[in-house]
Design an enzyme around this catalytic site. Structure first.
Site, PDB file in Angstrom:
ATOM      1  N   SER A 173       0.837  -1.206   0.000  1.00 18.09           N
ATOM      2  CA  SER A 173       0.000   0.000   0.000  1.00 18.09           C
ATOM      3  C   SER A 173       0.871   1.256   0.000  1.00 18.09           C
ATOM      4  O   SER A 173       1.626   1.463  -0.953  1.00 18.09           O
ATOM      5  CB  SER A 173      -0.969  -0.069   1.177  1.00 18.09           C
ATOM      6  OG  SER A 173      -2.003   0.850   0.990  1.00 18.09           O
ATOM      7  N   ASP A 197     -10.413  -5.494  -2.828  1.00 23.13           N
ATOM      8  CA  ASP A 197      -9.729  -4.493  -2.004  1.00 23.13           C
ATOM      9  C   ASP A 197     -10.521  -3.188  -2.089  1.00 23.13           C
ATOM     10  O   ASP A 197     -10.619  -2.578  -3.165  1.00 23.13           O
ATOM     11  CB  ASP A 197      -8.308  -4.314  -2.572  1.00 23.13           C
ATOM     12  CG  ASP A 197      -7.467  -3.321  -1.796  1.00 23.13           C
ATOM     13  OD1 ASP A 197      -8.021  -2.372  -1.222  1.00 23.13           O
ATOM     14  OD2 ASP A 197      -6.233  -3.506  -1.793  1.00 23.13           O
ATOM     15  N   HIS A 220      -7.364  -6.011   1.085  1.00 22.98           N
ATOM     16  CA  HIS A 220      -6.159  -5.202   1.321  1.00 22.98           C
ATOM     17  C   HIS A 220      -5.348  -5.710   2.519  1.00 22.98           C
ATOM     18  O   HIS A 220      -4.323  -5.140   2.850  1.00 22.98           O
ATOM     19  CB  HIS A 220      -6.609  -3.755   1.587  1.00 22.98           C
ATOM     20  CG  HIS A 220      -5.537  -2.717   1.380  1.00 22.98           C
ATOM     21  ND1 HIS A 220      -5.061  -2.374   0.129  1.00 22.98           N
ATOM     22  CD2 HIS A 220      -4.857  -1.921   2.254  1.00 22.98           C
ATOM     23  CE1 HIS A 220      -4.144  -1.424   0.240  1.00 22.98           C
ATOM     24  NE2 HIS A 220      -3.993  -1.142   1.527  1.00 22.98           N
TER      25      HIS A 220
HETATM   26  N1  LIG Z   1      -7.329   2.678  10.078  1.00 25.15           N
HETATM   27  C1  LIG Z   1      -7.737   2.593   8.722  1.00 25.15           C
HETATM   28  C2  LIG Z   1      -7.168   1.386   8.028  1.00 25.15           C
HETATM   29  C3  LIG Z   1      -5.683   1.430   7.939  1.00 25.15           C
HETATM   30  C4  LIG Z   1      -5.151   0.302   7.092  1.00 25.15           C
HETATM   31  O1  LIG Z   1      -5.890  -0.479   6.517  1.00 25.15           O
HETATM   32  N2  LIG Z   1      -3.841   0.227   6.992  1.00 25.15           N
HETATM   33  C5  LIG Z   1      -3.247  -0.790   6.168  1.00 25.15           C
HETATM   34  C6  LIG Z   1      -2.368  -0.123   5.163  1.00 25.15           C
HETATM   35  S1  LIG Z   1      -3.317   0.956   4.143  1.00 25.15           S
HETATM   36  C7  LIG Z   1      -2.209   1.711   3.090  1.00 25.15           C
HETATM   37  O2  LIG Z   1      -1.117   2.063   3.301  1.00 25.15           O
HETATM   38  C8  LIG Z   1      -2.487  -1.765   7.037  1.00 25.15           C
HETATM   39  O3  LIG Z   1      -1.533  -2.375   6.601  1.00 25.15           O
HETATM   40  N3  LIG Z   1      -2.918  -1.906   8.277  1.00 25.15           N
HETATM   41  C9  LIG Z   1      -2.251  -2.706   9.281  1.00 25.15           C
HETATM   42  C10 LIG Z   1      -2.658  -4.146   9.359  1.00 25.15           C
HETATM   43  O4  LIG Z   1      -1.966  -4.874  10.112  1.00 25.15           O
HETATM   44  O5  LIG Z   1      -3.580  -4.583   8.671  1.00 25.15           O
HETATM   45  C11 LIG Z   1      -9.245   2.604   8.616  1.00 25.15           C
HETATM   46  O6  LIG Z   1      -9.833   2.871   9.619  1.00 25.15           O
HETATM   47  O7  LIG Z   1      -9.755   2.382   7.501  1.00 25.15           O
END
Ligand SMILES: N[C@@H](CCC(=O)N[C@@H](CSC=O)C(=O)NCC(=O)O)C(=O)O
Length: 291
Positions: free
Chosen positions: A155, A232, A269
């Protein structure tokens, strides 16, 4: 140039015949703040220097997400490759607005060097990943061969991996990404970050930080693999735009052998998606790191 920052080892866990260790040091690139990283060393590192694969994580993440949930360590151990997991931003800079939203500021460094005066002392993740970490780890005598280096990410970290690969004159042998923000100057996350960190906003970002712009002008051989999932929601909402990157790559003459973009049916995602294809990405990089 040498950088002899003192590394403090915070933890060590044996994994897959090697070691996953967390370190801390005072980062000059990040304006003197403490920063953490994780380093996985395969068992093979006890016999000499091993190649390095850098993993850049996404928004809201730390150095832990990829190490704990990516399913990268087993395949890396088998291939004899180290994985370096940097953090995603400086921590505790104390800049007004830094902690107001999850997609900007803390946890959202975007792997760029800020040029707005209030951010430019600390928000220099490009320099941190590209130059500072290799210098500090080499100076510390860790068994790593930074002449054999590749990069991957997820991402925001996928954007970081592709843009650092395409803008850093061959520092990395290959790049891959899970659900990368592939054309950030045309995506809400990217525009917010560039308008926030850069004096010239997205116009300033275009040349150095936008992978779709960079691939359209790139003049050498590349080794790039991208995966994204059809379920996603960030892809569906136009944050990722891998189709723009693919189109620009093909128009610039890069075929499937050089730029491979795979649509994975039904995947989202999350780290369930990343860990499904993690081994594939390690093997992809091993082709170039061990050549
Ligand atoms: N807090 C957000 C969601 C944040 C999220 O999905 N972060 C992803 C990366 S998104 C792009 O860079 C991630 O990797 N999160 C960590 C995990 O361990 O999954 C919301 O509220 O939508």
């Amino acid at each position: 140039m040498s950088n002899t920052a003192v590394l403090e080892k915070l933890s060590s866990n044996r994994a897959f015949g090697g070691e996953l260790a967390k370190y801390k040091f005072k980062s000059a690139a990040l304006g003197g703040l403490d920063t953490n990283f994780n380093l996985f060393l395969p068992g093979k590192a006890s016999g000499g220097n091993v190649p390095v694969l850098v993993y850049l994580a996404g928004l809201t993440c730390t150095e832990d997400n990829g190490a704990q949930k990516g399913s990268f360590l087993g395949p890396a151990a088998k291939e004899g490759i180290a994985i370096l997991f940097p953090d995603t931003s400086p921590r505790g800079a104390g800049i007004p607005g830094e902690d107001d939203s999850w997609d900007f500021g803390t946890g959202a460094g975007f792997y760029i060097n800020a040029t707005k005066p209030e951010w430019s002392k600390h928000y220099n993740m490009r320099t941190h990943v590209l130059f500072e970490l290799p210098q500090v780890l080499e100076a510390a005598g860790l068994p790593l061969d930074f002449k054999r280096q590749s990069i991957f990410g997820h991402s925001m970290g996928g954007h970081g991996a592709l843009s650092l690969y395409l803008s850093s004159s061959k520092q990395y042998r290959s790049a891959s990404a899970f659900a990368p923000i592939s054309n950030p100057v045309n995506a809400p996350w990217g525009k917010k970050a560039f308008d926030g960190y850069l004096q010239g906003g997205s116009d300033e970002a275009r040349e150095q930080y936008d992978s779709t712009e960079l691939i359209s002008k790139y003049k050498d051989t590349v080794h790039i693999l991208v995966d994204y999932g059809t379920e996603d929601n960030f892809y569906k909402n136009g944050q990722l735009l891998p189709e723009n990157f693919l189109k620009a790559a093909r128009l610039a003459g890069f075929d499937e052998m050089q730029v491979r973009v795979r649509e994975q049916e039904g995947y989202d995602h999350s780290y369930y998606f990343i860990s499904t294809f993690g081994e594939d990405h390690i093997h992809f990089h091993a082709n170039f790191l061990k050549a």
